[in-house]
Design an enzyme around this catalytic site. Structure first.
Site, PDB file in Angstrom:
ATOM      1  N   ASP A   1       0.857  -0.794   0.258  1.00  0.00           N
ATOM      2  CA  ASP A   1      -0.043   0.202  -0.500  1.00  0.00           C
ATOM      3  C   ASP A   1       0.880   0.794  -0.112  1.00  0.00           C
ATOM      4  O   ASP A   1       0.544   2.514  -0.617  1.00  0.00           O
ATOM      5  CB  ASP A   1      -0.732  -0.141   1.528  1.00  0.00           C
ATOM      6  CG  ASP A   1      -1.850   1.585   2.025  1.00  0.00           C
ATOM      7  OD1 ASP A   1      -2.878   1.740   0.574  1.00  0.00           O
ATOM      8  OD2 ASP A   1      -2.036   1.774   2.534  1.00  0.00           O
TER       9      ASP A   1
ATOM     10  N   LYS B   1       1.735   4.630  -2.543  1.00  0.00           N
ATOM     11  CA  LYS B   1       1.426   5.854  -2.553  1.00  0.00           C
ATOM     12  C   LYS B   1       2.578   6.365  -3.026  1.00  0.00           C
ATOM     13  O   LYS B   1       3.106   7.346  -3.600  1.00  0.00           O
ATOM     14  CB  LYS B   1       1.226   5.945  -1.305  1.00  0.00           C
ATOM     15  CG  LYS B   1      -0.337   5.719  -0.578  1.00  0.00           C
ATOM     16  CD  LYS B   1      -0.230   5.525   1.278  1.00  0.00           C
ATOM     17  CE  LYS B   1      -1.937   5.489   1.013  1.00  0.00           C
ATOM     18  NZ  LYS B   1      -2.098   5.009   2.385  1.00  0.00           N
TER      19      LYS B   1
END
Length: 833
Positions: free
Chosen positions: A694, A698
């Site tokens: 994750d 980003k």
């Protein structure tokens, strides 16, 4: 239509009005009662009136159909005759007292017998001539006015029936007779001087000098009222219909249309030419020429003042007075290099169209003389193409003129208003609003008076166009945003609740109304074009929603084709992302916390950005990084202002921030992870957070925003989980393995503590190289002081080289993420104007 001599007839009355009642106003016993009440109200105020009436609603069409059937020996014309008889007989029985019924029924039956005899002749001869058609159609007004007059007398009004065939004289152009104005004017004046009673007047019908029945064509009853009004020099003509005057636009397409208080003759004529059905200005020319005011009123809402149409009107509060439209036209394109500088081309073009009785609705020509396009009735499209190509056969064969093209399924929309003249910015405002809603304009026309600006658009966009323009010019104080939400779980549901709580304040303080028009979860979807009620929306979705697929949801959204639309994806689903291209191609903006588009396939991401720009909409994903923090916006602002991004560092996971902030000597690592899961900070399987993927997405997103063409494979991920934890088959098995590794994580923590440092899971990007991993940082690093689930992002740039620009705040949680999406929706509303 001929003019009435410019003189004002001095009536024997102190004040007089002509009232004209349309078919719906006399379409039922109840509506006829209202008509007589209106006449009685004026009589009580000592205002003398004459009432012109149309046939009962639908009767004229039935009479015409009856004639057509009889002319082809179709005996079902008798069924229509019976329907007409039943309608009028039932109306008499409902309105009149028993003692008055027999005489009236007998008189009506006599007229119906005449009608039956006429139709029998048509049936036998198999011919329906224009002369016979006029006589046939005259029965509608003669029947309705007889009943109207009889009922008025019963109610105590001093009325008298005027069959206008005795006063309005015409030539013998049956179907659309030309009025002999001077003779007619004298007849009317003489009649009214000798008949002081209230006149119930048959509209639409007239006669030749040989007393042959004629009709006045489209808008014939309005024409009758105008002829009487002009001949008598009345103070005002009132057209009573079933709407509250002239509306700003078509209320069937635009729910927020409202009545205009007044407008000029010219504005009314322009509105009517482009589709407004309330009046037919050519028939009202006699009144316009003598500057007699005309008022449009509603029989069923007689306390409403309606719309006053006069020679001069006040400026009012709006630059545009109305928006009119013609729903179905064909656009003919005529072009070629052989047209440039050649005299007579336009004359030949329009001449051949005129010879073939093809009416032009709109014309526009390029200043280069290279092309002319014009709008016509679709029924004339094939003929127009044929006769033009025949007229210019040699030029087409030599290549000087291209083949004629016909664009079908088109519409015309016109904005109208005398205040538009010499007012800068009208066109800019119009085309800006259309562009941002993905509405393509095929042709534009404006007269030198600037009272009318007309555009041609695809028919499928007519409702969207009317609503967009109406909002811009009439409702600019309140903008409506139409939002479609996919994914109504934790973040999506929170967003909907936030909108529900804030909507009233948005309307009051910011002139913005947000309608949730569609919502969907993985099983059900629910739509309401007017906006879904947000009370108990979860129950309504479950109980009333239809079966849901993402393609079906997007198709339904596209079919609604609403202005100012926003698609909100609150899922983490790749299938939803697959639909983004279609959403953008329909000129719908996107706001989403779903990272799969912005961190997925690079070419698809570029395509989405290009489509958003091409279709003049927004593709926003601020909440992909930092939830509600302004990370991507700040990065954009730095780049646009000319700063150079040298390095980005960040703690980009609220989950991992919480875990490493809570990890201490007293609390084992596995216990902290369990606590984070219980608080809802982690995914159902915490490995989806701990594996760093994750965070990698980003930093990839931020790297792309800087301008580096990276893919997820280019991000170096330092996985903090031991292999045994990665290989565990279930979440429970994962926690068993994680407990076994507590010593490993405690060693990392204690070693960092011994050096005066803390553990932080940090993403970084420098010189196009991106990586994520666990680092030990000391008090000189801005990430040292982080607590809770906060995120922190540091931008080192040319301008912020010595002291990086730092953004810090909550980086996880449904409330802040939903708030970030909410902010993007507001941003889109500002962009749309």
């Amino acid at each position: 239509m001929h003019c009435i001599p410019q003189q004002r007839f001095i009536t024997i009355y102190n004040y007089m009005k002509i009232l004209k009642f349309g078919g719906t106003s006399v379409g039922s016993p109840e509506s006829i009662r209202k008509v007589i009440e209106i006449i009685a109200d004026y009589t009580a105020k000592d205002i003398h009136v004459a009432a012109v009436s149309s046939a009962m609603s639908g009767v004229t069409n039935k009479l015409l159909l009856m004639g057509q059937k009889a002319s082809i020996n179709d005996e079902t014309y008798l069924d229509l005759l019976k329907e007409i008889e039943t309608l009028h007989f039932n109306t008499i029985k409902s309105l009149l007292e028993v003692k008055h019924q027999s005489h009236t029924l007998a008189s009506i039956k006599k007229m119906l017998n005449e009608l039956e005899d006429l139709m029998n002749g048509v049936f036998l001869l198999k011919e329906l001539s224009p002369r016979t058609t006029d006589l046939l159609l005259s029965f509608g007004e003669r029947l309705s006015c007889y009943i109207l007059n009889t009922y008025a007398i019963q109610q105590g009004l001093p009325t008298e029936l005027l069959d206008t065939r005795s006063v309005i004289k015409t030539d013998d152009r049956f179907g659309k007779a030309r009025v002999h104005m001077e003779e007619t004017s004298r007849n009317i004046q003489a009649y009214f001087q000798s008949h002081p009673s209230i006149q119930i007047v048959t509209g639409f019908i007239s006669s030749t000098d040989k007393n042959e029945t004629t009709t006045l064509g489209r808008g014939g009853s309005d024409y009758t009222a105008a002829i009487l009004g002009a001949a008598l020099g009345v103070e005002e003509i009132e057209i009573w219909t079933d709407v509250d005057g002239v509306l700003t636009t078509d209320p069937r397409q635009v729910k927020k249309a409202f009545s205009l208080s007044e407008m000029t003759y010219e504005e009314a004529m322009e509105m009517s030419h482009f589709g407004a059905k309330v009046i037919y200005p050519p028939t009202l020319q006699p009144a316009f020429q003598q500057k007699i005011p005309l008022r449009i009123r509603n029989t069923f809402n007689r306390d409403f003042p309606g719309t006053l149409i006069k020679s001069e009107a006040g400026n009012g509060n709006y630059l545009v007075k109305g928006i009119s439209s013609i729903h179905d036209i064909s656009l003919i394109n005529f072009q070629g290099s052989g047209m440039v500088g050649v005299a007579g081309v336009s004359s030949r073009l329009f001449g051949v169209l005129a010879r073939n009785n093809i009416n032009l609705i709109l014309i526009t020509q390029a200043s280069s003389e290279h092309s002319i396009c014009f709008a016509i009735d679709p029924a004339d499209g094939i003929l127009a193409k044929k006769v033009i190509e025949s007229e210019f056969e040699r030029e087409i064969e030599s290549g000087k003129i291209d083949n004629v093209t016909v664009e079908e399924n088109m519409s015309i929309v016109a904005i109208i208003g005398e205040n538009m003249a010499k007012t800068p910015g009208i066109s800019g405002k119009l085309f800006n609003s259309l562009g941002k809603n993905g509405i393509n304009v095929a042709a534009i026309a404006q007269g030198s008076s600037e009272i009318n600006l007309s555009i041609v658009i695809a028919q499928k966009d007519i409702s969207k166009t009317l609503n967009t323009i109406h909002e811009v010019f009439f409702l600019s104080d309140v903008k409506t945003l139409n939002v479609f939400v996919v994914g109504v779980g934790l973040i999506g549901g929170t967003l909907i609740n936030q909108i529900a709580q804030q909507n009233e304040a948005l309307v009051r303080d910011h002139a913005l109304k947000i309608n949730i028009v569609g919502m969907a979860n993985s099983k059900k979807m629910l739509f309401d074009e007017e906006g879904l009620s947000l009370n108990q929306w979860k129950e309504r979705l479950v109980n009333h929603g239809q079966s849901s697929t993402i393609s079906g949801f997007i198709d339904q959204m596209a079919a609604l084709n609403l202005q100012n639309s926003v698609f909100v994806d609150c899922t983490s689903n790749g299938t939803v992302v697959d639909g983004y291209e279609k959403v953008l191609r329909h000129s719908v903006s996107i706001a989403t916390p779903n990272k799969l588009a912005s961190s997925g396939d690079l070419e698809r991401f570029r395509t989405l950005k290009t489509l958003a720009t091409k279709n003049d909409v927004k593709f926003l994903y601020e909440t992909n990084v930092g939830a509600g923090l302004p990370v991507i916006t700040t990065l954009h602002d730095l780049k646009i202002s000319g700063d150079k991004i040298l390095k980005i560092e960040g703690v980009l996971s609220g989950t991992l921030s919480y875990i490493f902030n809570a990890f201490s000597r007293e609390t084992k690592f596995s216990e902290v992870v369990k606590q984070a899961r219980e608080k809802g900070f982690t995914e159902p399987d915490p490995r989806d957070d701990l594996n760093g993927m994750d965070v990698a997405r980003k930093i990839l997103i931020l790297s792309r925003e800087v301008g580096y063409d990276l893919s997820l494979d280019d991000v170096v991920i330092d996985n903090i989980l031991p292999q045994s934890c990665i290989d565990a088959q279930t979440v429970d098995a994962f926690f068993v393995e994680l407990e076994k590794e507590n010593a490993y994580f405690e060693k990392l923590r204690s070693e960092a503590q011994d050096q005066g440092k803390v553990l932080r899971f940090i993403a970084s990007m420098e010189n196009g190289k991106a990586s994520v991993g666990l680092q030990a940082v000391d008090h000189r690093n801005p990430f040292f002081a982080l607590d809770g689930s906060d995120n922190m992002i540091s931008f080192t740039t040319d301008r912020y080289r010595e002291r990086p620009l730092v953004i810090k705040g909550p980086g996880a949680g449904a409330e802040v993420t939903a708030a970030g999406v909410f902010a993007e929706i507001i941003s889109i509303s500002h962009y749309l104007g």
